[in-house]
Design an enzyme around this catalytic site. Structure first.
Site, PDB file in Angstrom:
ATOM      1  N   GLN A 219     -76.220 -36.631 -59.247  1.00  0.00           N
ATOM      2  CA  GLN A 219     -75.519 -35.409 -58.877  1.00  0.00           C
ATOM      3  C   GLN A 219     -74.487 -34.985 -59.919  1.00  0.00           C
ATOM      4  OE1 GLN A 219     -71.941 -35.345 -57.061  1.00  0.00           O
ATOM      5  NE2 GLN A 219     -72.620 -34.584 -55.065  1.00  0.00           N
TER       6      GLN A 219
ATOM      7  N   SER B 161     -71.185 -30.649 -53.859  1.00  0.00           N
ATOM      8  CA  SER B 161     -70.649 -31.493 -54.927  1.00  0.00           C
ATOM      9  C   SER B 161     -69.788 -32.607 -54.332  1.00  0.00           C
ATOM     10  CB  SER B 161     -69.885 -30.636 -55.945  1.00  0.00           C
ATOM     11  OG  SER B 161     -69.612 -31.365 -57.123  1.00  0.00           O
ATOM     12  N   LEU B 162     -68.461 -32.624 -54.556  1.00  0.00           N
ATOM     13  CA  LEU B 162     -67.648 -33.696 -53.980  1.00  0.00           C
ATOM     14  C   LEU B 162     -67.796 -33.739 -52.464  1.00  0.00           C
ATOM     15  CD1 LEU B 162     -64.670 -33.313 -52.336  1.00  0.00           C
ATOM     16  CD2 LEU B 162     -64.232 -31.965 -54.360  1.00  0.00           C
TER      17      LEU B 162
ATOM     18  N   HIS C  55     -71.648 -30.660 -63.607  1.00  0.00           N
ATOM     19  CA  HIS C  55     -73.066 -30.554 -63.260  1.00  0.00           C
ATOM     20  C   HIS C  55     -73.934 -30.088 -64.433  1.00  0.00           C
ATOM     21  CE1 HIS C  55     -72.184 -31.586 -59.166  1.00  0.00           C
ATOM     22  NE2 HIS C  55     -71.254 -30.652 -59.129  1.00  0.00           N
TER      23      HIS C  55
ATOM     24  N   ARG D 210     -64.121 -40.446 -59.738  1.00  0.00           N
ATOM     25  CA  ARG D 210     -65.049 -39.374 -60.124  1.00  0.00           C
ATOM     26  C   ARG D 210     -64.294 -38.243 -60.812  1.00  0.00           C
ATOM     27  NH1 ARG D 210     -67.305 -34.684 -57.479  1.00  0.00           N
ATOM     28  NH2 ARG D 210     -69.559 -34.432 -57.795  1.00  0.00           N
TER      29      ARG D 210
ATOM     30  N   GLN E 249     -64.858 -28.584 -54.615  1.00  0.00           N
ATOM     31  CA  GLN E 249     -63.655 -28.219 -55.347  1.00  0.00           C
ATOM     32  C   GLN E 249     -63.530 -26.700 -55.456  1.00  0.00           C
ATOM     33  OE1 GLN E 249     -63.125 -30.893 -58.567  1.00  0.00           O
ATOM     34  NE2 GLN E 249     -61.438 -29.759 -59.469  1.00  0.00           N
TER      35      GLN E 249
END
Length: 313
Positions: A253, A95-96, A204, A120, A10
């Site tokens: 994660q 991440s994503l 996170h 998510r 992102q």
């Protein structure tokens, strides 16, 4: 030459992304249509026309970025006859982007990936009321120093390292007041720049636990098969191919630190000398040059980039 494909997270979203791909390649258009159908949403229209305020919403940005990455992959595979297992040793994503990497490696179906990322994004936004959490970038501090700043700033609140992006580039996450304290402490400790980021939630960190719980339930009902090449996981900065372990790491994660710097170094230590960033922007390619200049990193997101990559394979 040993190659890995990496996939952005992102922050790389922008109005118009994927438009040139859709104009140039029918397989790219098919990916955008499949994602729209899976979500029951005109996401590609939003990606092209905006408004930007809607595109940057986490629940839209996450599947949109994955769609661009997968459109590029579909073009590479259909127009360029790419065999991922033959051309690439690892996949990884920030991440994503880890979901994009798994979709690219055939571990999770495209429609399932889109639905997971939509969920998510919503879950991460719901986890913490707006204004209660924040993130900040601490530039010029090592991971150890940034973690020490976060620990001192916590004072009973959540405050922790969230992204170890590159040498001297650490992002912290946690309660809003703690992040403000950390910014001031970091400046006192010699940070070249310490600033809050324009994000909608504290990603996170432990405050994301409600989102992790939602993802655990969602992932339990999704088919995951071994990727055709190993995934270098955010949580461990190591290679993984076992579906049950992948499922577990995707849940972890949500609250764990993204160990991107270590992931790039792991790939280098295992023979990788070339990273191709598959998707919107060039954030990961830029980070790679900060991590280790011996690793060649290029962004692949235009028709011309795709032609150049296919010529190099």
């Amino acid at each position: 030459m040993a190659r890995a494909f990496v996939f952005p997270g992102q922050g790389s979203q922008a109005i118009g992304m994927g438009g040139a791909l859709a104009e140039a390649f029918a397989p790219a258009r098919e990916v955008f249509e499949e994602v729209d159908d899976a979500l029951g949403q005109k996401l590609f229209h939003l990606m092209q026309q905006g408004p930007e305020a809607d595109l940057v919403l986490t629940e839209n940005a996450q599947p949109a970025l994955m769609a661009v990455s997968m459109a590029i992959m579909r073009v590479l595979q259909t127009e360029g006859d790419l065999d991922l297992a033959r051309s690439v040793r690892f996949v990884a994503g920030h991440s994503l982007g880890e979901y994009s990497a798994l979709a690219a490696a055939g571990s999770i179906a495209l429609a399932d990936t889109a639905k997971l990322l939509k969920l998510r994004g919503r879950a991460m936004q719901r986890a913490v009321p707006v204004g209660e959490g924040a993130m900040a970038a601490l530039l010029g501090l090592s991971l150890e120093d940034a973690a020490a700043v976060a620990e001192e700033a916590a004072q009973g609140d959540v405050c922790a390292a969230a992204n170890d992006n590159a040498t001297g580039q650490v992002v912290i996450s946690g309660a809003s007041a703690a992040i403000d304290r950390a910014v001031e402490i970091a400046k006192e400790r010699g940070s070249k720049k310490a600033m809050r980021l324009n994000v909608s939630a504290p990603f996170h960190c432990a405050m994301m636990q409600p989102a992790a719980d939602e993802m655990r339930e969602a992932l339990a009902n999704v088919t995951i098969v071994p990727p055709v090449v190993p995934l270098v996981a955010n949580v461990t900065a190591g290679a993984v191919s076992d579906p049950d372990r992948i499922r577990e790491l995707l849940v972890m994660q949500v609250t764990a630190m993204v160990r991107w710097r270590e992931s790039v170094l792991f790939m280098k230590e295992n023979g990788i000398d070339t990273l191709n960033e598959i998707g919107a922007g060039k954030v990961l390619a830029t980070m790679t040059r900060r991590i280790d200049r011996d690793v060649q990193a290029t962004a692949v997101n235009t028709p011309e980039d795709i032609e150049a990559l296919l010529g190099a394979l």
